[in-house]
Design a protein around this motif. Sequence first.
Motif, PDB file in Angstrom:
ATOM      1  N   HIS A 130       0.813  -1.215   0.000  1.00 27.55           N
ATOM      2  CA  HIS A 130       0.000   0.000   0.000  1.00 27.55           C
ATOM      3  C   HIS A 130       0.847   1.265   0.000  1.00 27.55           C
ATOM      4  O   HIS A 130       0.339   2.349  -0.310  1.00 27.55           O
ATOM      5  CB  HIS A 130      -0.912   0.032   1.241  1.00 27.55           C
TER       6      HIS A 130
ATOM      7  N   HIS C  85      -6.354   7.785   2.361  1.00 29.28           N
ATOM      8  CA  HIS C  85      -5.970   6.530   1.702  1.00 29.28           C
ATOM      9  C   HIS C  85      -5.432   6.795   0.299  1.00 29.28           C
ATOM     10  O   HIS C  85      -4.410   6.233  -0.118  1.00 29.28           O
ATOM     11  CB  HIS C  85      -7.202   5.618   1.617  1.00 29.28           C
ATOM     12  N   THR C  86      -6.095   7.679  -0.403  1.00 27.39           N
ATOM     13  CA  THR C  86      -5.714   7.988  -1.777  1.00 27.39           C
ATOM     14  C   THR C  86      -4.280   8.482  -1.860  1.00 27.39           C
ATOM     15  O   THR C  86      -3.562   8.182  -2.812  1.00 27.39           O
ATOM     16  CB  THR C  86      -6.676   9.065  -2.328  1.00 27.39           C
ATOM     17  N   LEU C  87      -3.867   9.235  -0.867  1.00 19.83           N
ATOM     18  CA  LEU C  87      -2.508   9.780  -0.891  1.00 19.83           C
ATOM     19  C   LEU C  87      -1.509   8.880  -0.185  1.00 19.83           C
ATOM     20  O   LEU C  87      -0.347   8.815  -0.582  1.00 19.83           O
ATOM     21  CB  LEU C  87      -2.467  11.170  -0.263  1.00 19.83           C
ATOM     22  N   SER C  88      -1.950   8.215   0.872  1.00 23.21           N
ATOM     23  CA  SER C  88      -0.974   7.538   1.726  1.00 23.21           C
ATOM     24  C   SER C  88      -0.901   6.026   1.526  1.00 23.21           C
ATOM     25  O   SER C  88       0.094   5.413   1.892  1.00 23.21           O
ATOM     26  CB  SER C  88      -1.321   7.796   3.199  1.00 23.21           C
ATOM     27  N   GLU C  90      -2.175   3.962  -1.364  1.00 24.14           N
ATOM     28  CA  GLU C  90      -2.520   3.318  -2.633  1.00 24.14           C
ATOM     29  C   GLU C  90      -1.302   3.177  -3.533  1.00 24.14           C
ATOM     30  O   GLU C  90      -1.426   2.982  -4.736  1.00 24.14           O
ATOM     31  CB  GLU C  90      -3.681   4.073  -3.295  1.00 24.14           C
TER      32      GLU C  90
ATOM     33  N   MET D 229      -0.625  -3.599  -6.835  1.00 24.18           N
ATOM     34  CA  MET D 229      -1.337  -2.650  -5.973  1.00 24.18           C
ATOM     35  C   MET D 229      -1.553  -1.330  -6.690  1.00 24.18           C
ATOM     36  O   MET D 229      -2.633  -0.736  -6.651  1.00 24.18           O
ATOM     37  CB  MET D 229      -0.526  -2.430  -4.693  1.00 24.18           C
TER      38      MET D 229
END
Lengths: 348, 348, 348, 348
Positions: A130, C85-88, C90, D229
């Motif tokens: 991630h 989440h999008t920045l950290s 993915e 991912m």
Amino acid sequence: MFFASDNWAGAAPEIVTAVVRAFSEPPVPSYGRDPSTARAEALLSHVFEREVAAFLLTSGTAANALSVAHLTPPWGAVYGHAFAHTLSSECGAPEFYSGAKLVPLGGPGAKITPGGIAVAVASARRGDPHSVQPATVTITNLTECGTLYTPAEVAAIGALCRAEGLALHMDGARFANAIVASGATPAEMTWKAGVDVLSLGATKNGAMAAEAVVFFDPARAADFLYRRMRGGHLLSKMRLVSAQFEAWFDDGLWLKLAGHANAMAARLSGRLAAKGVRLAWPTQGNEVFPILSVEAAARLRAGGAAFHDWGAPDLAPEPPVPSGHSVARLVCSYATTAEEVDAFVKAA
Amino acid sequence: MFFASDNWAGAAPEIVTAVVRAFSEPPVPSYGRDPSTARAEALLSHVFEREVAAFLLTSGTAANALSVAHLTPPWGAVYGHAFAHTLSSECGAPEFYSGAKLVPLGGPGAKITPGGIAVAVASARRGDPHSVQPATVTITNLTECGTLYTPAEVAAIGALCRAEGLALHMDGARFANAIVASGATPAEMTWKAGVDVLSLGATKNGAMAAEAVVFFDPARAADFLYRRMRGGHLLSKMRLVSAQFEAWFDDGLWLKLAGHANAMAARLSGRLAAKGVRLAWPTQGNEVFPILSVEAAARLRAGGAAFHDWGAPDLAPEPPVPSGHSVARLVCSYATTAEEVDAFVKAA
Amino acid sequence: MFFASDNWAGAAPEIVTAVVRAFSEPPVPSYGRDPSTARAEALLSHVFEREVAAFLLTSGTAANALSVAHLTPPWGAVYGHAFAHTLSSECGAPEFYSGAKLVPLGGPGAKITPGGIAVAVASARRGDPHSVQPATVTITNLTECGTLYTPAEVAAIGALCRAEGLALHMDGARFANAIVASGATPAEMTWKAGVDVLSLGATKNGAMAAEAVVFFDPARAADFLYRRMRGGHLLSKMRLVSAQFEAWFDDGLWLKLAGHANAMAARLSGRLAAKGVRLAWPTQGNEVFPILSVEAAARLRAGGAAFHDWGAPDLAPEPPVPSGHSVARLVCSYATTAEEVDAFVKAA
Amino acid sequence: MFFASDNWAGAAPEIVTAVVRAFSEPPVPSYGRDPSTARAEALLSHVFEREVAAFLLTSGTAANALSVAHLTPPWGAVYGHAFAHTLSSECGAPEFYSGAKLVPLGGPGAKITPGGIAVAVASARRGDPHSVQPATVTITNLTECGTLYTPAEVAAIGALCRAEGLALHMDGARFANAIVASGATPAEMTWKAGVDVLSLGATKNGAMAAEAVVFFDPARAADFLYRRMRGGHLLSKMRLVSAQFEAWFDDGLWLKLAGHANAMAARLSGRLAAKGVRLAWPTQGNEVFPILSVEAAARLRAGGAAFHDWGAPDLAPEPPVPSGHSVARLVCSYATTAEEVDAFVKAA
């Protein structure tokens, strides 16, 4: 009174002469297989005191973006100062070429520190898909605040990079100014301090358009020729760039030009300070950052001075920039004259 | 006897003089906001007889890749000749910049035809997300076989593009040679025939490194400045390029240089034919493609002739290239002399 | 005592039944042209009280990355919370799909504010090709700290986006929890508040793998089908996803499941607080963030509790997390039982 | 009479049961760290008779695109049949993920040959930065014409790849059908024949959505988890996919399902041939390609038969498809019944 940028200047006579000579010669192979390119590459190995793999091009942004892309996998993190040109002023070119994430760090005077990098690296989750994976550090020397990373400071960052398995890139758009300012050798400032790849810029220091990506470990440059070509950065008449580099290195011209620019900045800085003008950051190379009132800035421009406001007051040392004032950036070049400097100081 | 490529040549004296002058002038704004760039852009509008949006750079590959990328969505199909530089010799630069699929087509003399494009477009499944979507056609004029698309041929392709909703790009690395060869005006060869964007190359025709992306509908150029920057193709000292274009267009220099190159090619072609040497493709511009025996090619090279083999025998007209022979490419430039031509013919 | 994540849970029986039924039916067209997909899409329009364009897929990361890419040009800036989440989390998927730069912002509780966005936008240089151009804002609701953007807060961001010409994306991985928590309708939480595109996640709320990209202006979805396909996110047997959505929306199941999860979190939160355990952020949805001593956390895990440490102490409200403590994240799902909650509280 | 595609079918009861069971179990770690995923990966090693590195996902296009991207540098050339799904029907997904150039080759029955690959590789200029560099070969087995690469044919291509330094990828969307058709073991069909990476598809053969990227040299899979991912292809509730694979491999189910489909195709093919219907390509797996008159095709569809026209008449063996006729594709699946087959034959 041209202090807007060192890329507003023309080109040093020696550079112009070299280009004229190069284009008056008989046909030579294209795409960098000409004798002048070979000589320029050899000069780079000589100047850096080791065998390097060098790639010439006409754009510093391209040099940075291609370098970062070659050092970083698409899922990598690249750490640099938020205010560095690579992060703030290249319209995402490094992201385009690498696919990686540029992680902005802070630090006074636009300089990142081993501690700051270590915190950022520690917050990444290694092995977790991630999270982008720590890969590369990029520093700019001189910085966008005109400050200098000393060889010791570079070496401290280099040591951290080694320990963490990161590559170290230096954006040397003003590398010559940094060399003169530091008194270090090019080798001491780069590979001896742990730099893997240097974007070496001659353009801001008296050339027309001459940049080089310098790999200090030639093995690391494998396939870089494809990356450069694929970005459209392989010139057909490469002698245009190589001739500039030949002249730039001839008889220490590059250091003479940078030395002049730095000296003019010191003169400007010293005389402004003597008049009580406060500087946002110390003058270490060819850039001076006085804090000017809006009225003073307007008056200077009306009087013919060309310079930019520098939008990073949060990077200035304490106390903060007073209301009604802003930080100006004055850049000296090989072509700046003492008369220009003195006229500016007088008008300030 | 340099016939290896028109980019082996130096630069025309007028171009050199213009660059010298440009870099001897006082400081000017960087990144293309200088007066010379404005003049060069205005000249392009004048030459093409309409308001154009033009973007200067130093690389023809970049001009092509950026143009294609601006005309094509990532899921688009770009149709071009398999042998076109854009498809065969740019290391995937158009794919890199656009993300799109370059679909290779055939056609004699490296020319694609409306019929060939129509078949390819018909085989795509419009609206089906599994299929890349027809978007752009790219043609090269002169082609890689030295052949010419006449304005009428371009217009036929342009008409098909309009009917099918495709954009039309022309790679004009040898545009000047095509203009001279066709007798058409720049406007007739481009927008009047349906071309949306032209990669205009001066480099092969007497310049050092000067290319332009020319949008005939300025509205279509929206945001192109970001795309160019992001690719690292915005020069800081843009006067380097603009000065070349100013000189190139001054007093018709570009057509004089191309006219000379074409005339030398015609002389070379005619004299070779008179000696019974068969040509793979007709000589329409500045390139000549004799079919030489291996021995003859070796003997010529031993005698000092520089030229490339041209690996496209399947594109040659019937009858096929005989065993023990290959197609050579001889390129004339602004600098080719009648003596060189005659010496080559004599040695052939 | 499973509080590690709502995606550790299985699937709600109604979802399982629906999938079984879907795959027991006769053959249907593939790639989303089946009746179930049409019904699911219609349900989305119904739930959001307007005609939407919806695209089903199996991955929330893909939903976010594709959404951001469709809203943002490659030279665009996307503003979001550094901790989103999008920045950290993915691995740079949004960068990969869009080519754009994700600009991390701060804000307590992992929430960005109109003021924070405005500062960031103001620092970009519009029209300057050196700077990425403000394009998109992305917010996550519920956030990674379990906090809620109320419809009014979304609307304030939406208003800023309209004023600045930015698109607004919402990552709704826990959208159902946010709806239940806020009492707002789906329309009020999204398009009525200025959201352009929603990544709607069912997976964390009782589904197996069911996500949707929802465009509130169908015109904006043009060509999105190609983008999804090109990313490999068009399922051939789409009924797998559509059947889940049909069941999820049937008789308000989605809100029942989320309501249960939120209620369990409230129970957990309230009882922990009653025992004097401090929470890093208020419990607004289905996540609880107690500050635990290292010993307590270890003891709980030894006793069978599954939960993650949450590495964002700098986001916690004052006073700071004491030494020897860390923030734990406890996530409740549709499957969490009151017994699990009480057992955890007892052990804490 | 459903012969449109094997992905129109539902899922085999054993697959459905396995998914139901998986989602009725207690919480398990997400993102593939669950026991079922470990078991599925172990099964893949078992089936292929060696330690493999396997990555599960829900899309065959993603499996192909990720595989190609992991094997190929951005400046690489990927050779495959023009008609292969990877080149013709994935909307450029392989290009998007890899940045590389997909080079279309010909060959009867949608099969490429060592000779064809060798010619294409020879025409690339190795070491010349203008040319994309030979990197990868991709083959599809069964092909888009329903034909089979035998293990010997794969091995011949594999030998060429070894000799030329190319990676070999197999798109196994119908791998089970190929295994049944060939009588080979999975190992013989893949790594023993030189295949480096397999896209293994279960979806078309009775699963809901289950695909795997299988690296036969686990070292080659380094960092693939980040690539997956970053493409948004790491499922949070991975048990959805792993449970399908567990059931698919249990007691040879995968071969039973494929065996049934192949047998139905053989029945269909044989009976059509017996009625004098000409086939475009031989029936080797689960697909039959009769050449039908427009009237016959319309009549069959009016009678309830679902099938696609197959737009590749130029790939058909001599003599050409007669005017007024076209090639139809009939695909059998695990769910096809002998009654369906016979009804179709009767109506034909």
